[in-house]
Design a protein around this motif. Structure first.
Motif, short mmCIF file in Angstrom:
data_model
loop_
_atom_site.label_atom_id
_atom_site.label_comp_id
_atom_site.label_asym_id
_atom_site.label_seq_id
_atom_site.Cartn_x
_atom_site.Cartn_y
_atom_site.Cartn_z
N UNK A 240 43.76 40.24 40.35
CA UNK A 240 43.76 38.89 39.79
C UNK A 240 43.19 37.96 40.86
N UNK A 241 41.94 37.58 40.69
CA UNK A 241 41.28 36.72 41.66
C UNK A 241 41.24 35.29 41.16
N UNK A 242 41.26 34.37 42.08
CA UNK A 242 41.08 32.96 41.75
C UNK A 242 39.61 32.74 41.39
N UNK A 243 39.31 31.69 40.65
CA UNK A 243 37.91 31.45 40.26
C UNK A 243 36.94 31.36 41.45
N UNK A 244 37.38 30.74 42.53
CA UNK A 244 36.49 30.62 43.69
C UNK A 244 36.21 32.00 44.30
N UNK A 245 37.22 32.87 44.35
CA UNK A 245 37.03 34.22 44.89
C UNK A 245 36.11 35.04 43.98
N UNK A 246 36.26 34.86 42.66
CA UNK A 246 35.36 35.56 41.72
C UNK A 246 33.92 35.10 41.91
N UNK A 247 33.73 33.81 42.06
CA UNK A 247 32.38 33.28 42.26
C UNK A 247 31.78 33.81 43.56
N UNK A 248 32.60 33.87 44.61
CA UNK A 248 32.11 34.40 45.89
C UNK A 248 31.77 35.89 45.78
N UNK B 178 30.82 37.45 43.05
CA UNK B 178 29.60 37.54 42.27
C UNK B 178 28.38 37.23 43.14
N UNK B 179 28.48 36.21 43.97
CA UNK B 179 27.37 35.85 44.84
C UNK B 179 27.09 36.94 45.87
N UNK B 180 28.16 37.51 46.45
CA UNK B 180 27.96 38.60 47.42
C UNK B 180 27.35 39.82 46.77
N UNK B 181 27.79 40.15 45.57
CA UNK B 181 27.25 41.31 44.88
C UNK B 181 25.78 41.09 44.54
N UNK B 182 25.43 39.89 44.15
CA UNK B 182 24.02 39.61 43.87
C UNK B 182 23.17 39.68 45.13
N UNK B 183 23.71 39.23 46.25
CA UNK B 183 22.90 39.21 47.48
C UNK B 183 22.83 40.60 48.13
N UNK B 184 23.92 41.35 48.09
CA UNK B 184 23.93 42.66 48.76
C UNK B 184 23.61 43.81 47.82
N UNK B 185 23.79 43.63 46.53
CA UNK B 185 23.44 44.64 45.55
C UNK B 185 24.63 45.43 45.04
N UNK B 186 24.38 46.10 43.90
CA UNK B 186 25.41 46.91 43.25
C UNK B 186 25.83 48.10 44.11
N UNK B 187 24.88 48.69 44.80
CA UNK B 187 25.19 49.88 45.60
C UNK B 187 26.19 49.51 46.69
N UNK B 188 26.02 48.35 47.30
CA UNK B 188 26.96 47.90 48.32
C UNK B 188 28.37 47.81 47.75
N UNK B 189 28.49 47.25 46.54
CA UNK B 189 29.81 47.07 45.93
C UNK B 189 30.46 48.41 45.61
N UNK C 57 33.28 44.51 37.57
CA UNK C 57 32.30 43.76 38.35
C UNK C 57 31.24 43.15 37.43
N UNK C 58 30.82 43.89 36.40
CA UNK C 58 29.84 43.35 35.45
C UNK C 58 30.42 42.16 34.70
N UNK C 59 31.70 42.21 34.37
CA UNK C 59 32.31 41.07 33.67
C UNK C 59 32.36 39.84 34.57
N UNK C 60 32.61 40.03 35.85
CA UNK C 60 32.61 38.90 36.78
C UNK C 60 31.21 38.33 36.93
N UNK C 61 30.22 39.21 37.03
CA UNK C 61 28.84 38.73 37.15
C UNK C 61 28.41 38.00 35.88
N UNK C 62 28.94 38.41 34.74
CA UNK C 62 28.62 37.71 33.49
C UNK C 62 29.29 36.35 33.40
N UNK C 63 30.47 36.23 33.99
CA UNK C 63 31.17 34.94 33.96
C UNK C 63 30.59 33.94 34.94
N UNK C 64 30.01 34.42 36.04
CA UNK C 64 29.49 33.53 37.07
C UNK C 64 28.00 33.77 37.25
N UNK C 65 27.18 33.08 36.48
CA UNK C 65 25.73 33.26 36.62
C UNK C 65 25.25 32.74 37.98
#
Length: 122
Positions: free
Chosen positions: A14-22, A24-35, A109-117
């Motif tokens: 259960x993450x706070x919205x700010x943690x989810x946004x962060x 999502x941003x880290x996953x986009x910058x580092x990639x799915x393989x990193x996650x 992770x995909x649901x988080x990325x969908x919530x935070x474009x």
């Protein structure tokens, strides 16, 4: 150490919205393989503790490592075929738990990325 079936027991935190946004941003910058590698116990970067990365990976995946070593030892030293089968079944069972847990993690992770474009599109 984690339980041998910890991949099956994994539930989304259960993450706070700010943690989810962060995240999502880290996953986009580092990639799915990193996650996914992080989920498997393979962090990137330099560890401050000697053998820190290896100890984390072993703590997450010791069941698969032990099954692989047991299969290798059984084949190498000509053990009874029953022991080879037992270690193969344990190893395949562990791989099934990894696949199931990874699928749950990637879905979360995909649901988080969908919530935070990305910031430029929202």
């Amino acid at each position: 150490m984690k339980a041998p079936w910890h991949y099956l027991l994994w539930t989304p935190p259960q993450l706070e919205p700010k943690a989810e946004r962060n995240l999502a941003a880290m996953t986009r910058s580092k990639g799915w393989i990193w996650a996914v590698l992080l989920f498997w116990g393979l962090p990137d970067g330099i560890s401050g503790v000697a053998l820190g990365k290896a100890s984390l990976f072993i703590a997450y995946n010791y069941t698969g490592i032990l099954a692989g070593v047991a299969a290798w030892v059984s084949v190498r030293f000509g053990s009874d075929p029953g022991w080879i089968a037992v270690s193969a079944v344990v190893g395949l069972g562990w791989l099934a738990t990894v696949a199931w847990g990874t699928a749950k993690y990637v879905g979360w992770l995909a649901s988080i990325l969908g919530r935070w474009p990305p910031m430029g599109r929202a």
